[in-house]
Design an enzyme around this catalytic site. Structure first.
Site, PDB file in Angstrom:
ATOM      1  N   ILE A   1       0.849  -1.197   0.000  1.00  0.00           N
ATOM      2  CA  ILE A   1       0.000   0.000   0.000  1.00  0.00           C
ATOM      3  C   ILE A   1       0.883   1.244   0.000  1.00  0.00           C
ATOM      4  O   ILE A   1       0.637   2.201  -0.725  1.00  0.00           O
ATOM      5  CB  ILE A   1      -0.949   0.021   1.217  1.00  0.00           C
TER       6      ILE A   1
ATOM      7  N   GLY B   1      -4.755   1.976   8.850  1.00  0.00           N
ATOM      8  CA  GLY B   1      -4.344   0.624   9.193  1.00  0.00           C
ATOM      9  C   GLY B   1      -5.389  -0.053  10.069  1.00  0.00           C
ATOM     10  O   GLY B   1      -6.374  -0.617   9.570  1.00  0.00           O
ATOM     11  N   ARG B   2      -5.175   0.065  11.361  1.00  0.00           N
ATOM     12  CA  ARG B   2      -6.123  -0.498  12.323  1.00  0.00           C
ATOM     13  C   ARG B   2      -6.324   0.530  13.433  1.00  0.00           C
ATOM     14  O   ARG B   2      -5.361   1.179  13.876  1.00  0.00           O
ATOM     15  CB  ARG B   2      -5.573  -1.796  12.933  1.00  0.00           C
TER      16      ARG B   2
ATOM     17  N   GLU C   1     -14.337   0.870  17.426  1.00  0.00           N
ATOM     18  CA  GLU C   1     -14.919   0.944  16.090  1.00  0.00           C
ATOM     19  C   GLU C   1     -16.159   0.073  16.069  1.00  0.00           C
ATOM     20  O   GLU C   1     -16.068  -1.096  16.452  1.00  0.00           O
ATOM     21  CB  GLU C   1     -13.900   0.458  15.063  1.00  0.00           C
TER      22      GLU C   1
ATOM     23  N   HIS D   1     -14.363   3.282   8.035  1.00  0.00           N
ATOM     24  CA  HIS D   1     -13.693   2.053   7.580  1.00  0.00           C
ATOM     25  C   HIS D   1     -14.124   1.681   6.160  1.00  0.00           C
ATOM     26  O   HIS D   1     -14.625   0.581   5.905  1.00  0.00           O
ATOM     27  CB  HIS D   1     -13.962   0.888   8.546  1.00  0.00           C
TER      28      HIS D   1
END
Lengths: 302, 302
Positions: free
Chosen positions: B137, B214-215, B244, B263
């Site tokens: 990415i 990312g996370r 989330e 997301h």
């Protein structure tokens, strides 16, 4: 060379010109050049005979036609700031396009990702883009768009090829029929006023997005609002509007497929940083008896 | 090859695999391969002995560690979708960065252009960007960023040069000290959890912007919220959050220097369009006795 900065002197360009040996004076002290950053109402009625060149600090000068007519008759020459803000406007155009297609304005506190899964679009995904009024900003925009692999059509009055475009054409129905994105950067003239209207929107695919970073009146606001509300256009990104400012109660504000920025594609910080250098360069060309780099064609009006 | 698609079969990847001569069957009909698009709770407790490969349709697999442990012990091999969404995530990252710097969320119906004149920043304006967790990415993102002329530092665990980056380094204080933009794409591990916290934010310049694609748990949300509210960070762009979904009453929603997307950096449409091809390719590698293109290192966990 002696110069005056109207209507409100700015430190950074004055320092840049002084660094080149030029002298900042008042209007009554017979300047050779005027740097001008105001609207038509700010322009002096009378100029001292000493004034040979007026350097305008913005690029779109359609509101200064009367000023041109009056003072060009006395031999005064005008330069605009064309080309000076190619990068600021090009980056802002890309930001608007991405904000529309990534549905930034539709994001909801209720974490509406399933809605966005359906609606979000990617610029890299096999898109066709037309730049209406492709000159210097258009060329820079093409450079910013290069990684997305779009098919890009440059549209201008001459049809002269624009670097980086896949095609360069003059405006026709084929343009409105065959693109996903329409970026308007054309100057405002009687010919370009309301070029995006109910009829031309009717030719565009339903998936089309219109981005206006040129002048508000290039778009018939009512026709655009209707098309966005009805889903005949996927979206719009507007840095300029008609009327401008757009009234706080205008319907466009409430449409989540219309991303609006308040005429900030270019910003004064960059004008101040760059206009001194351009004025110095134009003065040099003028004294060498040449056409200035950004000389206004006062008959054409831009 | 016989394959099963769990938990919910999708037409497009099934058609892609069938076009390559593979056969879509039920789990009880002894598939060779499973395409899996669910969470850990959706994974079958028992797999038929016929199953040799599980192709996961997303890239971040930290939530499947127990599944790996259990079934890898029986010889099942796993592949993720690493690399399949480089372009979607890279474009989304750029969109977030531009939306933050162009102050999209601060636009007001009252036409607040004088505020935006001061606050707006341009990516092309001499900026330094660090990509934390630079792999595929990151490489694609660098391509999207190329026209902006930034100085780009790729940060990864190996320090192996990333194509297009000006520098590739391992993570250190120097990274936090010396960049305007921090793009987080690292996988979530115990090592990377809360890598952006009060301490590391304290090292960043006040003008810094953090983008997390990312996370969510890569960032200590409370520390970030505080820094954004206090002006110790210029902005943030978050496609992932902790928790989330981000609760509708969370303070971050109200900060106009924090652009949030739910997301959606990658979206299911692209998974469905591409996962069939990757599964077929991985199956081919597997049957040739090779390591699959996106094979999960079940010990490392990604």
């Amino acid at each position: 060379m002696k110069f005056t900065f109207l209507p409100k002197p700015k430190d950074e360009p004055i320092a840049a010109l002084e660094a080149e040996g030029h002298q900042h004076v008042a209007l009554e002290d017979n300047p050779d050049m005027i740097l001008f950053g105001g609207g038509p109402g700010d322009f002096p009625d009378q100029l001292p005979d000493s004034v040979k060149v007026v350097q305008i600090q913005y690029a779109g000068v359609e509101n200064l036609q009367d000023v041109f007519a009056k003072h060009a008759a006395n031999g005064v020459r005008f330069a605009n700031a064309g080309g000076l803000y190619d990068d600021t406007v090009a980056e802002s155009t890309l930001a608007l396009l991405l904000a529309v297609e990534h549905r930034m304005k539709a994001v909801d506190r209720e974490w509406n990702n399933t809605q966005l899964f359906k609606e979000k679009q990617y610029l890299f995904d096999n898109k066709k883009l037309a730049i209406i009024g492709a000159g210097g900003i258009g060329k820079t925009l093409i450079r910013f768009l290069e990684p997305f692999g779009m098919e890009i059509t440059a549209v201008n009055r001459s049809g002269n090829p624009v670097e980086g475009a896949d095609h360069t054409v003059t405006l026709s129905d084929d343009v409105w029929d065959n693109h996903d994105y329409f970026v308007l950067i054309a100057p405002l003239t009687e010919e370009t006023r309301h070029m995006v209207n109910a009829e031309t929107i009717g030719k565009m695919p339903d998936s089309a997005v219109v981005v206006n970073v040129g002048r508000g009146p290039l778009v018939d606001t009512q026709a655009l609002t209707q098309a966005l509300a009805d889903g005949h256009l996927r979206g719009a990104g507007l840095d300029v509007t008609e009327p401008e400012p757009l009234p706080a109660d205008h319907d466009l504000w409430g449409l989540d497929n219309c991303v609006i920025t308040p005429h900030v594609a270019n910003i004064p910080r960059f004008m101040e940083r760059r206009i001194g250098g351009l004025a110095a360069k134009n003065w040099e060309l003028f004294t060498a008896g040449e056409k200035m780099a950004t000389e206004v064609d006062v008959d054409a009006g831009y």
